[in-house]
Design a protein around this motif. Structure first.
Motif, PDB file in Angstrom:
ATOM      1  N   ALA A  71      -5.348  10.529   6.144  1.00 21.01           N
ATOM      2  CA  ALA A  71      -4.613  10.004   7.453  1.00 21.01           C
ATOM      3  C   ALA A  71      -3.022  10.096   6.397  1.00 21.01           C
ATOM      4  O   ALA A  71      -2.150  10.600   7.685  1.00 21.01           O
ATOM      5  CB  ALA A  71      -4.324   9.211   8.096  1.00 21.01           C
ATOM      6  N   GLY A  72      -3.377   8.897   5.550  1.00 15.51           N
ATOM      7  CA  GLY A  72      -1.803   8.243   5.215  1.00 15.51           C
ATOM      8  C   GLY A  72      -2.188   7.387   3.947  1.00 15.51           C
ATOM      9  O   GLY A  72      -3.033   6.919   3.767  1.00 15.51           O
ATOM     10  N   VAL A  73      -0.947   7.092   3.208  1.00 10.64           N
ATOM     11  CA  VAL A  73      -0.882   6.164   1.961  1.00 10.64           C
ATOM     12  C   VAL A  73      -0.146   5.084   2.687  1.00 10.64           C
ATOM     13  O   VAL A  73       1.206   5.351   2.726  1.00 10.64           O
ATOM     14  CB  VAL A  73      -0.560   6.453   0.867  1.00 10.64           C
ATOM     15  CG1 VAL A  73      -1.126   5.453  -0.339  1.00 10.64           C
ATOM     16  CG2 VAL A  73      -2.215   8.090   0.648  1.00 10.64           C
ATOM     17  N   VAL A  74      -0.658   3.782   2.513  1.00 10.88           N
ATOM     18  CA  VAL A  74       0.445   2.569   2.494  1.00 10.88           C
ATOM     19  C   VAL A  74       0.472   1.456   1.660  1.00 10.88           C
ATOM     20  O   VAL A  74      -0.597   2.006   0.529  1.00 10.88           O
ATOM     21  CB  VAL A  74      -0.252   1.995   3.981  1.00 10.88           C
ATOM     22  CG1 VAL A  74       0.127   2.078   4.427  1.00 10.88           C
ATOM     23  CG2 VAL A  74      -1.335   0.842   3.736  1.00 10.88           C
ATOM     24  N   HIS A  75       1.769   1.217   1.082  1.00 13.80           N
ATOM     25  CA  HIS A  75       1.439   0.189  -0.589  1.00 13.80           C
ATOM     26  C   HIS A  75       1.367  -1.349  -0.173  1.00 13.80           C
ATOM     27  O   HIS A  75       2.512  -0.772   0.997  1.00 13.80           O
ATOM     28  CB  HIS A  75       2.501   0.748  -1.427  1.00 13.80           C
ATOM     29  CG  HIS A  75       2.147   1.585  -1.508  1.00 13.80           C
ATOM     30  ND1 HIS A  75       2.556   3.167  -1.122  1.00 13.80           N
ATOM     31  CD2 HIS A  75       1.723   2.188  -3.023  1.00 13.80           C
ATOM     32  CE1 HIS A  75       2.821   3.783  -2.566  1.00 13.80           C
ATOM     33  NE2 HIS A  75       2.150   3.334  -2.937  1.00 13.80           N
ATOM     34  N   ARG A  76       0.646  -2.172   0.252  1.00 10.48           N
ATOM     35  CA  ARG A  76       1.001  -3.086   0.016  1.00 10.48           C
ATOM     36  C   ARG A  76       0.312  -4.331  -1.670  1.00 10.48           C
ATOM     37  O   ARG A  76      -0.332  -4.584  -1.574  1.00 10.48           O
ATOM     38  CB  ARG A  76      -0.742  -3.831   1.116  1.00 10.48           C
ATOM     39  CG  ARG A  76      -0.507  -3.153   2.447  1.00 10.48           C
ATOM     40  CD  ARG A  76       0.028  -4.065   3.099  1.00 10.48           C
ATOM     41  NE  ARG A  76       0.256  -2.930   4.647  1.00 10.48           N
ATOM     42  CZ  ARG A  76       0.770  -2.513   4.834  1.00 10.48           C
ATOM     43  NH1 ARG A  76       1.850  -1.929   4.733  1.00 10.48           N
ATOM     44  NH2 ARG A  76       0.581  -1.110   6.007  1.00 10.48           N
ATOM     45  N   GLY A  77       1.927  -4.982  -1.548  1.00 13.97           N
ATOM     46  CA  GLY A  77       1.403  -5.271  -2.383  1.00 13.97           C
ATOM     47  C   GLY A  77       1.094  -4.383  -4.365  1.00 13.97           C
ATOM     48  O   GLY A  77       1.796  -3.624  -3.702  1.00 13.97           O
ATOM     49  N   PRO A  78       0.102  -4.566  -4.653  1.00 14.10           N
ATOM     50  CA  PRO A  78      -0.634  -4.197  -5.382  1.00 14.10           C
ATOM     51  C   PRO A  78      -1.052  -3.126  -5.810  1.00 14.10           C
ATOM     52  O   PRO A  78      -1.942  -2.036  -6.797  1.00 14.10           O
ATOM     53  CB  PRO A  78      -0.526  -4.728  -7.048  1.00 14.10           C
ATOM     54  CG  PRO A  78      -1.666  -6.207  -5.689  1.00 14.10           C
ATOM     55  CD  PRO A  78      -0.345  -6.481  -5.103  1.00 14.10           C
ATOM     56  N   TYR A  79      -1.655  -2.886  -4.469  1.00 14.41           N
ATOM     57  CA  TYR A  79      -2.308  -2.007  -3.894  1.00 14.41           C
ATOM     58  C   TYR A  79      -1.982  -0.539  -2.920  1.00 14.41           C
ATOM     59  O   TYR A  79      -0.657  -0.866  -2.343  1.00 14.41           O
ATOM     60  CB  TYR A  79      -3.148  -3.139  -2.462  1.00 14.41           C
ATOM     61  CG  TYR A  79      -4.119  -4.139  -3.085  1.00 14.41           C
ATOM     62  CD1 TYR A  79      -5.456  -3.906  -3.914  1.00 14.41           C
ATOM     63  CD2 TYR A  79      -3.403  -4.912  -2.680  1.00 14.41           C
ATOM     64  CE1 TYR A  79      -5.374  -5.430  -4.913  1.00 14.41           C
ATOM     65  CE2 TYR A  79      -4.192  -6.727  -2.882  1.00 14.41           C
ATOM     66  CZ  TYR A  79      -4.868  -6.148  -3.741  1.00 14.41           C
ATOM     67  OH  TYR A  79      -5.477  -7.690  -4.487  1.00 14.41           O
TER      68      TYR A  79
END
Length: 135
Positions: A71-79
């Motif tokens: 569906a998509g990619v998100v970046h949350r801090g180091p993740y």
């Protein structure tokens, strides 16, 4: 340094029940403890993202799923979190039970979703991907 070496590889599973309700878990641990999100977690060394989605959803919700399209990619801090649209495995009952690091697990309709405290950015990401609850 490549993008993937700077981030911890994670996956999430976007699952709808036959009524169009979205599967969410209440996080028992940080980051986002007490907040609601799609189930998921870290990709283990040598594990494919699809295998990680199947494992994580089984651990957190007890559900057997078949991963589909990204569906998509998100970046949350180091993740770096790759979210996949999944379907319930044939013959599996759509009754989630909280396990692993989930304090609760349930399918929610849009009204229930809107009333829950969800992790930052979840609504925007899911909305952008056309993956908010359909019911």
């Amino acid at each position: 340094m490549t993008d993937s070496s700077r981030h911890v590889a994670c996956v999430g599973g976007i699952v709808f029940d036959p009524d169009g309700r979205l599967l969410l878990v209440r996080r028992a641990n940080e980051p986002g403890r007490g907040m609601w999100s799609v189930p998921g977690g870290r990709v283990e060394p040598g594990e494919s993202e699809h295998a990680a989605v199947v494992r994580e959803l089984a651990e957190e919700t007890g559900l057997a799923v078949v991963p589909g399209a990204l569906a998509g990619v998100v970046h949350r801090g180091p993740y770096r979190i790759a979210d996949y649209v999944c379907t319930l495995a044939p013959g599996s009952a759509p009754v989630p039970r909280a396990g692993d690091d989930a304090a609760d697990a349930r399918f929610v309709d849009r009204a229930a979703y809107d009333a829950l405290p969800v992790v930052a950015g979840l609504t925007e990401a899911l909305g952008g991907w056309g993956c908010l609850p359909r019911a």
